[in-house]
Design an enzyme around this catalytic site. Structure first.
Site, mmCIF file in Angstrom:
data_model
loop_
_atom_site.group_PDB
_atom_site.id
_atom_site.type_symbol
_atom_site.label_atom_id
_atom_site.label_comp_id
_atom_site.label_asym_id
_atom_site.label_seq_id
_atom_site.Cartn_x
_atom_site.Cartn_y
_atom_site.Cartn_z
ATOM 1 N N LYS A 40 -9.353 22.203 -17.176
ATOM 2 C CA LYS A 40 -9.065 22.284 -18.610
ATOM 3 C C LYS A 40 -8.406 23.614 -18.955
ATOM 4 C CE LYS A 40 -12.842 19.225 -19.933
ATOM 5 N NZ LYS A 40 -14.282 19.283 -20.182
ATOM 6 N N LYS B 243 -4.330 6.704 -14.405
ATOM 7 C CA LYS B 243 -5.707 6.434 -14.833
ATOM 8 C C LYS B 243 -5.724 6.205 -16.349
ATOM 9 C CE LYS B 243 -10.111 8.925 -15.326
ATOM 10 N NZ LYS B 243 -10.367 9.281 -16.701
ATOM 11 N N LYS C 140 -7.784 8.467 -22.738
ATOM 12 C CA LYS C 140 -7.367 8.783 -24.111
ATOM 13 C C LYS C 140 -6.291 9.859 -24.090
ATOM 14 C CE LYS C 140 -12.006 7.927 -25.074
ATOM 15 N NZ LYS C 140 -13.156 8.602 -24.466
HETATM 16 P P1 ADP Z 1 -11.050 9.612 -21.274
HETATM 17 O O1 ADP Z 1 -10.442 9.931 -19.940
HETATM 18 O O2 ADP Z 1 -10.380 8.466 -21.935
HETATM 19 O O3 ADP Z 1 -11.178 10.839 -22.176
HETATM 20 P P2 ADP Z 1 -13.850 9.976 -20.872
HETATM 21 O O4 ADP Z 1 -13.635 11.113 -19.947
HETATM 22 O O5 ADP Z 1 -14.400 10.231 -22.249
HETATM 23 O O6 ADP Z 1 -12.495 9.118 -20.988
HETATM 24 O O7 ADP Z 1 -14.720 8.864 -20.152
HETATM 25 C C1 ADP Z 1 -16.077 8.623 -20.316
HETATM 26 C C2 ADP Z 1 -16.534 7.906 -19.065
HETATM 27 O O8 ADP Z 1 -15.822 6.646 -18.951
HETATM 28 C C3 ADP Z 1 -16.166 8.695 -17.788
HETATM 29 O O9 ADP Z 1 -17.227 9.501 -17.320
HETATM 30 C C4 ADP Z 1 -15.842 7.615 -16.783
HETATM 31 O O10 ADP Z 1 -16.990 7.281 -16.026
HETATM 32 C C5 ADP Z 1 -15.443 6.401 -17.603
HETATM 33 N N1 ADP Z 1 -13.988 6.200 -17.518
HETATM 34 C C6 ADP Z 1 -13.037 6.744 -18.304
HETATM 35 N N2 ADP Z 1 -11.810 6.328 -17.954
HETATM 36 C C7 ADP Z 1 -11.980 5.502 -16.899
HETATM 37 C C8 ADP Z 1 -11.086 4.751 -16.075
HETATM 38 N N3 ADP Z 1 -9.785 4.769 -16.274
HETATM 39 N N4 ADP Z 1 -11.617 4.028 -15.069
HETATM 40 C C9 ADP Z 1 -12.959 3.998 -14.862
HETATM 41 N N5 ADP Z 1 -13.854 4.667 -15.601
HETATM 42 C C10 ADP Z 1 -13.378 5.423 -16.613
#
Ligand code: ADP
Ligand code: TRP
Length: 324
Positions: free
Chosen positions: A114, A194, A197
């Site tokens: 980050k 991947k 958001k």
């Molecule tokens: P983002 O990447 O959209 O900000 P987060 O980091 O808030 O998502 O994700 C919360 C949880 O959701 C993560 O700890 C992960 O386990 C799961 N997750 C997020 N994106 C994915 C993905 N593309 N594939 C599988 N699991 C995911």
């Protein structure tokens, strides 16, 4: 009875990656009657990146609605908002922080990642794992289901608990076991990276159908003409279809690809139909919960009151050991 604890940040609306990768597997665990689940919305954590109050309130509601729409039983379990117990969790955060060697936090992958990426590197980002450790240790969690990206945060949590237990010469803080979802694949987004958001490549399965359609139609494909044969293995639509369709449906689509005369538009339509269908109940429940602001508020407040005595007990064990 094993206590399962996990949190999700309220940093945006939940997408297919969150639902398949985090919500569904955690809810599955919570259905086991031998488990008692503490699931919460980590809205304090979201302040590290999101500064707008209305957005945080909206995202917190959206996260709560997504858990409930995916089938989480908030009555049987403990479902709360982190900030409703802000005093207690921040108190433990301070104690733990005083046992966290500076290099351990400075070298943590997610902090380094980050701080390389973001223009604003605040101290909250640095302290993020300590607050997460407090979330876990405050409730004597036995198991913490998380994605692979959170593995190091769990190691830090255990290290901090061990440092305090060592000082006290007693197991004051319970050592949690991570349940890393190694088997859950990374759900790809509409551009093949991947789904996240932060990449703006998400499919939000609880959105109204019109907006869901727009997201599915935006999936990136190559420019092979409709009549030509196509390679299913390199196509983003097929990758997503495989996650939600039955084995026969997938086979049929793959054959259509190889035969030719089947366009990406057809494949997107088939994917959309399944998403609309499979998440029909969830979508309806989600929309209902998003309307029922007061009920959501009551559920979270009740959850916080269920969680509070557990947190107080842990702090009552710890404070005298530290001379407070
Ligand atoms: P983002 O990447 O959209 O900000 P987060 O980091 O808030 O998502 O994700 C919360 C949880 O959701 C993560 O700890 C992960 O386990 C799961 N997750 C997020 N994106 C994915 C993905 N593309 N594939 C599988 N699991 C995911
Ligand atoms: N950091 C976690 C994530 O981004 C969210 C989180 C905060 C969490 N506190 C937690 C997860 C405690 C498990 C336990 O996914």
């Amino acid at each position: 009875m094993a206590r399962i604890l996990t949190g999700i940040q309220s940093s945006g609306e939940q997408h297919l990656g969150n639902v398949l990768g985090a919500l569904q597997p955690a809810i599955e665990l919570s259905r086991n009657s031998a488990n008692e689940s503490f699931f919460f919305i980590a809205d304090l954590h979201s302040l590290t990146s999101l500064k707008n109050a209305d957005e945080r309130r909206f995202n917190t509601r959206a996260a709560a609605a997504a858990w409930l729409a995916t089938g989480f039983d908030a009555e049987k379990n403990v479902f709360y908002r982190q900030s409703d117990l802000a005093g207690l969790v921040n108190e433990l955060t301070w104690y733990l922080g005083c046992f966290a060697p500076y290099p351990m936090l400075a070298n943590a992958h997610s902090f380094k990642d980050k701080s390389d990426r973001l223009s604003e590197v605040n101290a909250g980002l640095f302290y993020y794992p300590v607050l997460m450790a407090a979330d876990i240790l405050l409730y004597d969690a036995d198991f913490v289901p998380v994605g692979k990206d959170q593995k190091q945060h769990l190691e830090i949590t255990r290290d901090l608990a061990k440092a305090i237990n060592h000082l006290c010469d007693e197991e004051i803080l319970k050592l949690p076991e991570p349940l890393i979802r190694e088997e859950v694949m990374t759900i790809p987004g509409t551009d093949g990276r991947k789904m996240s958001k932060s990449y703006g490549n998400v499919i939000r399965v609880f959105d109204p159908v019109k907006s869901l359609k727009k997201q599915v139609m935006s999936i990136v494909t190559d420019s092979t003409a409709l009549e030509d044969p196509k390679d299913p293995d390199s196509c983003n639509v097929v990758k997503l279809y495989r996650l939600v369709a039955s084995a026969e449906e997938v086979l049929e689509m793959e054959e259509n690809y190889r035969k030719g005369g089947y366009g990406y538009g057809h494949a997107k339509k088939a994917l959309l139909e399944i998403l609309v269908d499979q998440f029909a109940e969830g979508r309806e429940n989600y929309a209902n919960w998003m309307e029922r602001t007061d009920d959501l508020e009551d559920i979270l407040k009740l959850g916080a009151e269920k969680a509070r005595p557990h947190a107080e007990l842990v702090l009552e064990r710890l404070r005298p050991k530290l001379g407070f």
